[in-house]
Write an enzyme that holds these catalytic residues in place. Structure first.
Site, short mmCIF file in Angstrom:
data_model
loop_
_atom_site.label_atom_id
_atom_site.label_comp_id
_atom_site.label_asym_id
_atom_site.label_seq_id
_atom_site.Cartn_x
_atom_site.Cartn_y
_atom_site.Cartn_z
N ASP A 108 0.79 -1.25 0.00
CA ASP A 108 0.00 0.00 0.00
C ASP A 108 0.82 1.30 0.00
OD1 ASP A 108 -1.88 -1.97 0.33
OD2 ASP A 108 -2.51 -1.38 2.33
N LYS A 169 -7.07 -4.26 -2.90
CA LYS A 169 -7.69 -4.95 -1.77
C LYS A 169 -8.51 -3.98 -0.94
CE LYS A 169 -3.63 -4.56 1.32
NZ LYS A 169 -4.18 -3.77 2.42
N CYS A 202 -2.04 -2.57 8.17
CA CYS A 202 -1.88 -3.57 7.10
C CYS A 202 -0.59 -4.38 7.24
CB CYS A 202 -1.95 -2.89 5.74
SG CYS A 202 -3.57 -2.12 5.45
#
Length: 285
Positions: A108, A169, A202
């Site tokens: 990310d 995602k 994450c």
């Protein structure tokens, strides 16, 4: 797949039992729970499973489109798809890395995070080094983007050329069925080098999922950050306590070449000639 209800305690319920890359159809009596299913798994896959390990049982959820963890007290009442995940019981990891058994996870590193993440410029700079090193050493790279429609794509500075997989995602963890399938295609994959944002969300959830599946996880501290330094530092501390290796980019790259005589040593040396930025990690020292 959870649609055909079984009625009565003696009825058999169809189940699909998965382990690693294999799946076998079977059936268990309605009302069966954890112990019955473990025994069924061992009767089918026993030769491939280390019976001294602890296991996690997961059920495929149509609603979520992925496997979800089941508590020990559940019972099977309808047709379903189950899998057994061996849990790593020994958390003492030596942390050796070799290119043949290593995969890089880039999490990310997206445009919308730029103004919010502490030391994001430093994190990008170190992330670039890692991606460059992965290309030189032929290490597979898996890249995630959290809700790219809202948060944008991976920042332009990060060169994703040759990445095995770039996927969107919404789940915080990168460990999704497609990623597990991609890992299964990499023979001998054992060590995951993980970096990106945010450390306490994450990165942390991906690391916990990976270690739960028996992978050795290396988090690159100087390529991993959060909006808050407090969240970042406590996450790194927590992860280190459970056997995840918290390391640095230079340490990872030099460990992967291991020898001055390695044919790629000079190329890796060029990447690390200038020391990586400290990205706030030494603020307390």
């Amino acid at each position: 797949m959870a649609d055909a209800h079984a009625h009565g305690g003696g009825n058999l319920v169809p189940v699909l039992l998965s382990f690693s890359v294999f799946s076998r159809p079977s059936a268990v009596p309605a009302g069966s729970g954890y112990e019955v299913l473990i025994q069924k798994f061992l009767s089918i896959y026993g030769a491939q499973i280390d019976v001294h390990r602890k296991f996690l049982m997961q059920l495929f959820s149509e609603e979520w489109g992925q496997y979800i963890d089941l508590p020990k007290g559940f019972t099977i009442s309808e047709k379903c798809r189950l899998r057994l995940v061996p849990l790593q019981t020994d958390i003492t990891a030596l942390g050796n890395l070799s290119p043949a058994t290593t995969v890089f996870f880039c999490c990310d590193m997206q445009e919308r995070f730029r103004p919010a993440i502490k030391y994001f410029g430093d994190i990008i700079s170190v992330g670039q080094r890692l991606l460059q090193g992965a290309r030189i050493l032929g290490i597979p790279v898996i890249v995630s983007e959290q809700y790219p429609k809202g948060l944008g794509s991976t920042v332009q500075e990060m060169d994703l050329t040759g990445a095995k997989m770039v996927f969107p995602k919404t789940k915080f963890s990168m460990v999704l069925p497609d990623v597990e399938a991609a890992l299964a295609e990499i023979p001998g994959a054992r060590s995951i080098v993980l970096f990106g944002v945010e450390t306490h969300v994450c990165i942390q959830q991906t690391a916990l999922d990976l270690i739960g599946r028996g992978f050795e996880v290396h988090i690159v501290a100087d390529a991993t950050s959060s909006r808050s330094m407090m969240d970042r530092m406590f996450a790194l501390e927590r992860l280190a306590r459970i056997g995840i290796i918290v390391t640095t980019s230079e340490s990872v790259l030099l460990q992967l070449v291991a020898d001055k005589e390695h044919p790629k040593f000079k190329e890796i040396q060029n990447i690390i000639k200038a020391s990586a930025p400290e990205s706030g990690l030494l603020s307390k020292v």
